[in-house]
Design a protein around this motif. Structure first.
Motif, PDB file in Angstrom:
ATOM      1  N   TRP A  28      -1.718 -43.824 -21.231  1.00 40.69           N
ATOM      2  CA  TRP A  28      -3.101 -43.734 -20.313  1.00 40.69           C
ATOM      3  C   TRP A  28      -3.000 -43.633 -19.492  1.00 40.69           C
ATOM      4  CZ3 TRP A  28      -7.529 -43.969 -23.966  1.00 40.69           C
ATOM      5  CH2 TRP A  28      -7.574 -44.795 -24.909  1.00 40.69           C
ATOM      6  N   PHE A  29      -1.715 -43.283 -19.111  1.00 44.29           N
ATOM      7  CA  PHE A  29      -1.767 -43.116 -16.983  1.00 44.29           C
ATOM      8  C   PHE A  29      -1.415 -41.547 -17.912  1.00 44.29           C
ATOM      9  CE2 PHE A  29      -1.688 -47.645 -16.090  1.00 44.29           C
ATOM     10  CZ  PHE A  29      -1.735 -47.391 -15.344  1.00 44.29           C
ATOM     11  N   SER A  30      -1.050 -41.015 -18.799  1.00 49.45           N
ATOM     12  CA  SER A  30      -0.632 -39.686 -18.716  1.00 49.45           C
ATOM     13  C   SER A  30      -1.592 -38.726 -18.850  1.00 49.45           C
ATOM     14  CB  SER A  30       0.576 -39.735 -19.978  1.00 49.45           C
ATOM     15  OG  SER A  30      -0.988 -39.449 -21.146  1.00 49.45           O
ATOM     16  N   VAL A  31      -3.101 -39.143 -18.898  1.00 45.94           N
ATOM     17  CA  VAL A  31      -4.863 -38.997 -19.161  1.00 45.94           C
ATOM     18  C   VAL A  31      -4.603 -38.090 -17.409  1.00 45.94           C
ATOM     19  CG1 VAL A  31      -6.561 -38.250 -19.720  1.00 45.94           C
ATOM     20  CG2 VAL A  31      -5.035 -39.291 -21.431  1.00 45.94           C
ATOM     21  N   PHE A  34      -1.788 -35.840 -16.857  1.00 43.55           N
ATOM     22  CA  PHE A  34      -1.535 -34.553 -17.108  1.00 43.55           C
ATOM     23  C   PHE A  34      -3.287 -33.863 -16.266  1.00 43.55           C
ATOM     24  CE2 PHE A  34      -3.859 -31.840 -20.421  1.00 43.55           C
ATOM     25  CZ  PHE A  34      -2.533 -31.077 -20.106  1.00 43.55           C
ATOM     26  N   LEU A  35      -4.075 -34.516 -15.960  1.00 46.72           N
ATOM     27  CA  LEU A  35      -5.295 -33.247 -14.994  1.00 46.72           C
ATOM     28  C   LEU A  35      -5.462 -33.375 -13.868  1.00 46.72           C
ATOM     29  CD1 LEU A  35      -8.598 -36.120 -16.961  1.00 46.72           C
ATOM     30  CD2 LEU A  35      -7.591 -33.866 -17.946  1.00 46.72           C
ATOM     31  N   ILE A  36      -5.099 -34.408 -13.529  1.00 48.93           N
ATOM     32  CA  ILE A  36      -4.707 -34.341 -11.836  1.00 48.93           C
ATOM     33  C   ILE A  36      -3.972 -32.457 -11.768  1.00 48.93           C
ATOM     34  CG2 ILE A  36      -3.014 -34.385 -10.250  1.00 48.93           C
ATOM     35  CD1 ILE A  36      -4.130 -37.787 -10.707  1.00 48.93           C
ATOM     36  N   PHE A  37      -2.578 -32.489 -12.618  1.00 52.25           N
ATOM     37  CA  PHE A  37      -1.388 -31.207 -12.637  1.00 52.25           C
ATOM     38  C   PHE A  37      -2.277 -30.255 -12.933  1.00 52.25           C
ATOM     39  CE2 PHE A  37       1.475 -28.775 -15.595  1.00 52.25           C
ATOM     40  CZ  PHE A  37       2.352 -28.493 -14.497  1.00 52.25           C
ATOM     41  N   VAL A  38      -3.645 -30.559 -14.258  1.00 52.88           N
ATOM     42  CA  VAL A  38      -3.946 -28.881 -14.198  1.00 52.88           C
ATOM     43  C   VAL A  38      -5.075 -28.443 -12.961  1.00 52.88           C
ATOM     44  CG1 VAL A  38      -4.904 -28.104 -16.204  1.00 52.88           C
ATOM     45  CG2 VAL A  38      -4.234 -28.975 -17.064  1.00 52.88           C
ATOM     46  N   ILE A  39      -5.531 -29.587 -12.355  1.00 52.85           N
ATOM     47  CA  ILE A  39      -6.613 -29.518 -11.392  1.00 52.85           C
ATOM     48  C   ILE A  39      -5.932 -28.996 -10.777  1.00 52.85           C
ATOM     49  CG2 ILE A  39      -8.241 -30.136  -9.595  1.00 52.85           C
ATOM     50  CD1 ILE A  39      -8.751 -32.339 -12.475  1.00 52.85           C
ATOM     51  N   THR A  40      -4.662 -29.409 -10.147  1.00 55.58           N
ATOM     52  CA  THR A  40      -4.377 -28.425  -9.050  1.00 55.58           C
ATOM     53  C   THR A  40      -3.689 -27.474  -8.912  1.00 55.58           C
ATOM     54  OG1 THR A  40      -3.556 -31.338  -8.721  1.00 55.58           O
ATOM     55  CG2 THR A  40      -1.810 -29.387  -7.613  1.00 55.58           C
ATOM     56  N   ILE A  41      -2.769 -26.891 -10.700  1.00 53.57           N
ATOM     57  CA  ILE A  41      -2.462 -25.519 -11.166  1.00 53.57           C
ATOM     58  C   ILE A  41      -3.828 -25.083  -9.971  1.00 53.57           C
ATOM     59  CG2 ILE A  41      -1.503 -24.170 -12.023  1.00 53.57           C
ATOM     60  CD1 ILE A  41       0.520 -26.157 -11.171  1.00 53.57           C
ATOM     61  N   ILE A  42      -4.879 -24.827 -11.113  1.00 47.43           N
ATOM     62  CA  ILE A  42      -6.062 -24.053 -11.094  1.00 47.43           C
ATOM     63  C   ILE A  42      -6.544 -24.193  -9.912  1.00 47.43           C
ATOM     64  CG2 ILE A  42      -8.586 -23.371 -11.967  1.00 47.43           C
ATOM     65  CD1 ILE A  42      -7.309 -24.968 -14.698  1.00 47.43           C
ATOM     66  N   GLY A  43      -6.654 -25.087  -8.828  1.00 44.72           N
ATOM     67  CA  GLY A  43      -7.385 -25.072  -7.264  1.00 44.72           C
ATOM     68  C   GLY A  43      -5.934 -24.405  -6.256  1.00 44.72           C
ATOM     69  N   ASN A  44      -5.581 -24.216  -6.680  1.00 45.64           N
ATOM     70  CA  ASN A  44      -4.385 -23.670  -5.793  1.00 45.64           C
ATOM     71  C   ASN A  44      -4.506 -22.612  -6.054  1.00 45.64           C
ATOM     72  OD1 ASN A  44      -3.376 -25.770  -3.835  1.00 45.64           O
ATOM     73  ND2 ASN A  44      -3.174 -26.663  -5.405  1.00 45.64           N
ATOM     74  N   ILE A  86       8.017 -39.144 -19.346  1.00 47.30           N
ATOM     75  CA  ILE A  86       8.707 -40.137 -19.138  1.00 47.30           C
ATOM     76  C   ILE A  86       7.187 -40.867 -20.838  1.00 47.30           C
ATOM     77  CG2 ILE A  86       8.594 -42.504 -18.360  1.00 47.30           C
ATOM     78  CD1 ILE A  86       9.789 -41.005 -16.007  1.00 47.30           C
ATOM     79  N   PHE A  87       6.125 -40.171 -20.369  1.00 52.36           N
ATOM     80  CA  PHE A  87       4.885 -41.215 -20.978  1.00 52.36           C
ATOM     81  C   PHE A  87       4.385 -40.534 -22.098  1.00 52.36           C
ATOM     82  CE2 PHE A  87       2.886 -41.428 -16.385  1.00 52.36           C
ATOM     83  CZ  PHE A  87       3.766 -42.454 -15.571  1.00 52.36           C
ATOM     84  N   TRP A  88       4.812 -39.265 -22.898  1.00 49.72           N
ATOM     85  CA  TRP A  88       4.626 -38.790 -23.561  1.00 49.72           C
ATOM     86  C   TRP A  88       5.828 -38.893 -24.665  1.00 49.72           C
ATOM     87  CZ3 TRP A  88       1.587 -33.420 -21.933  1.00 49.72           C
ATOM     88  CH2 TRP A  88       0.055 -34.137 -21.011  1.00 49.72           C
ATOM     89  N   MET A  89       7.251 -38.730 -24.182  1.00 48.30           N
ATOM     90  CA  MET A  89       7.556 -38.730 -25.076  1.00 48.30           C
ATOM     91  C   MET A  89       9.146 -39.833 -24.855  1.00 48.30           C
ATOM     92  SD  MET A  89       8.408 -34.335 -25.346  1.00 48.30           S
ATOM     93  CE  MET A  89       8.092 -34.144 -23.484  1.00 48.30           C
ATOM     94  N   ASN A  90       8.882 -40.473 -23.889  1.00 48.68           N
ATOM     95  CA  ASN A  90      10.189 -41.828 -24.340  1.00 48.68           C
ATOM     96  C   ASN A  90      11.019 -40.618 -23.260  1.00 48.68           C
ATOM     97  OD1 ASN A  90       9.722 -44.248 -23.152  1.00 48.68           O
ATOM     98  ND2 ASN A  90      11.435 -44.243 -24.945  1.00 48.68           N
ATOM     99  N   ALA A  91      11.727 -39.835 -22.348  1.00 44.27           N
ATOM    100  CA  ALA A  91      12.048 -39.145 -21.833  1.00 44.27           C
ATOM    101  C   ALA A  91      12.415 -39.426 -20.609  1.00 44.27           C
ATOM    102  CB  ALA A  91      11.509 -37.446 -21.789  1.00 44.27           C
ATOM    103  N   LYS A  92      12.866 -40.675 -21.057  1.00 42.52           N
ATOM    104  CA  LYS A  92      13.076 -41.083 -19.562  1.00 42.52           C
ATOM    105  C   LYS A  92      14.829 -41.221 -18.905  1.00 42.52           C
ATOM    106  CE  LYS A  92      10.418 -45.134 -20.686  1.00 42.52           C
ATOM    107  NZ  LYS A  92      10.150 -46.868 -21.242  1.00 42.52           N
ATOM    108  N   GLU A  93      15.168 -40.693 -19.585  1.00 40.45           N
ATOM    109  CA  GLU A  93      16.980 -40.208 -19.188  1.00 40.45           C
ATOM    110  C   GLU A  93      16.741 -38.779 -18.239  1.00 40.45           C
ATOM    111  OE1 GLU A  93      20.170 -40.112 -22.486  1.00 40.45           O
ATOM    112  OE2 GLU A  93      19.857 -42.340 -22.495  1.00 40.45           O
ATOM    113  N   ILE A  94      17.836 -39.613 -17.544  1.00 38.80           N
ATOM    114  CA  ILE A  94      18.362 -38.331 -16.755  1.00 38.80           C
ATOM    115  C   ILE A  94      19.650 -38.492 -15.511  1.00 38.80           C
ATOM    116  CG2 ILE A  94      16.773 -39.612 -14.369  1.00 38.80           C
ATOM    117  CD1 ILE A  94      16.011 -36.431 -13.069  1.00 38.80           C
ATOM    118  N   SER A  95      20.029 -37.255 -16.164  1.00 40.85           N
ATOM    119  CA  SER A  95      21.803 -37.367 -15.035  1.00 40.85           C
ATOM    120  C   SER A  95      21.431 -37.616 -13.501  1.00 40.85           C
ATOM    121  CB  SER A  95      22.247 -35.721 -15.578  1.00 40.85           C
ATOM    122  OG  SER A  95      21.569 -34.105 -15.138  1.00 40.85           O
TER     123      SER A  95
END
Length: 314
Positions: A28-31, A34-44, A86-95
């Protein structure tokens, strides 16, 4: 000093926990993220396009705004995709190396944004206090020097972070209780004496955001002093209106930092998941809202947006 009864050598891979304690709700937090990301990209991108196309906006205030938009875009690009992974694919590992890279760039862009807000305060100070010398003082060469100084300071202040972290040899765990690689979050799971790291972290805040905030406040004290010596009320109102957008952005950017510092001084402790959510919003909300504020409150921007919208209707 962290407890290290069962320490492990420096891992090559760390695990980002996302938002500990709210694992079942991270989808749920991803929603909103994601909206913040899209609005930020479009706005800037919209702000950058308007300033690029409209030659009448090629003046210091708007060129600094364009620089702010570039930094805001970079900030969300290096932050949000990792969170969504992390939120969508559980891709938590980072080198470890990727972690160090993220640890450098995220706060660097944040420090750059603070520096640009200070430069914009200086721009308003010169425009109101020395209007006849405005174009002489803030010419293109001065703008370039300010931008390069902002970049150089961010690099100088943040370069020690990955270098110091690389020297940490023993850790309590491989799990970083954050949704991105934050310097202090990684340091707090290290073994041994971390006093130097804590002092360095405080110095970074004081030498960048703290110093900028002091000079921003000083700039506006001088601006208000100059404005209230203007005899015409209409001229006063016009002078203050040119600062409206910048004051909104300043309040949005610095208020979370001030709140965080005051809460720590007063001994108020939040739940870990709430602290992580607020820390994420430090980086994400200003880049999203800045274009909206300037588009709504700046006359030239507002007119240009209305012109574009009317063309689309036709």
């Amino acid at each position: 000093m962290p407890s290290c009864n069962h320490s492990i050598p420096q891992p090559t891979i760390f695990t980002l926990a996302g938002i500990p304690g709210l694992e079942s709700s991270q989808g749920w937090f991803s929603v909103p993220f994601f909206l913040i990301f899209v609005i930020t990209i479009i706005g800037n991108i919209t702000i950058l396009s308007i300033i690029w196309i409209e030659r009448s906006l090629h003046e210091p205030m708007f060129l600094l705004l364009a620089t702010l938009s570039v930094v805001d875009l970079c900030l969300v690009i290096v932050t949000v995709p990792r969170m969504l992974g992390i939120f969508w694919m559980n891709a938590k590992e980072i080198s470890f190396d990727a972690c160090l890279t993220q640890m450098f760039f995220i706060p660097s862009f944040y420090v750059m944004e603070s520096g640009i807000l200070l430069a914009m305060a200086f721009d308003r100070f010169v425009a109101i206090c020395y209007p006849l010398r405005y174009t002489t003082i803030l010419d293109y060469s001065m703008l370039l020097k300010m931008v390069l100084a902002i970049l150089a300071r961010a690099v100088t202040v943040l370069t020690p972070a990955p270098i110091l972290t690389k020297r940490l040899e023993q850790f309590q765990t491989k799990v970083i209780a954050y949704s991105y690689c934050a310097y202090m979050a990684l340091v707090m799971i290290a073994c041994g004496d971390i006093t130097n790291h804590i002092v360095y972290g405080l110095l970074v805040i004081v030498a960048s955001v703290g110093v900028d905030l002091v000079f921003v406040i000083l700039s506006y004290i001088l601006i208000l002093h100059a404005v209230f010596h203007i005899p015409s009320w209409q001229a006063r109102s016009k002078a203050l209106s040119t600062c409206g957008s910048h004051l909104c952005v300043i309040g949005l950017f610095y208020s979370p930092v001030v709140f965080s510092v005051l809460s720590q001084i007063l001994g108020y402790h939040m739940a870990p998941y709430l602290q992580i959510i607020i820390d994420n919003l430090y980086f994400l909300v200003p880049p999203m809202v800045n274009p909206l504020i300037y588009a709504a409150r700046t006359k030239q921007m507002r007119e240009w947006v209305f012109q574009v919208l009317s063309c689309h209707r036709d």
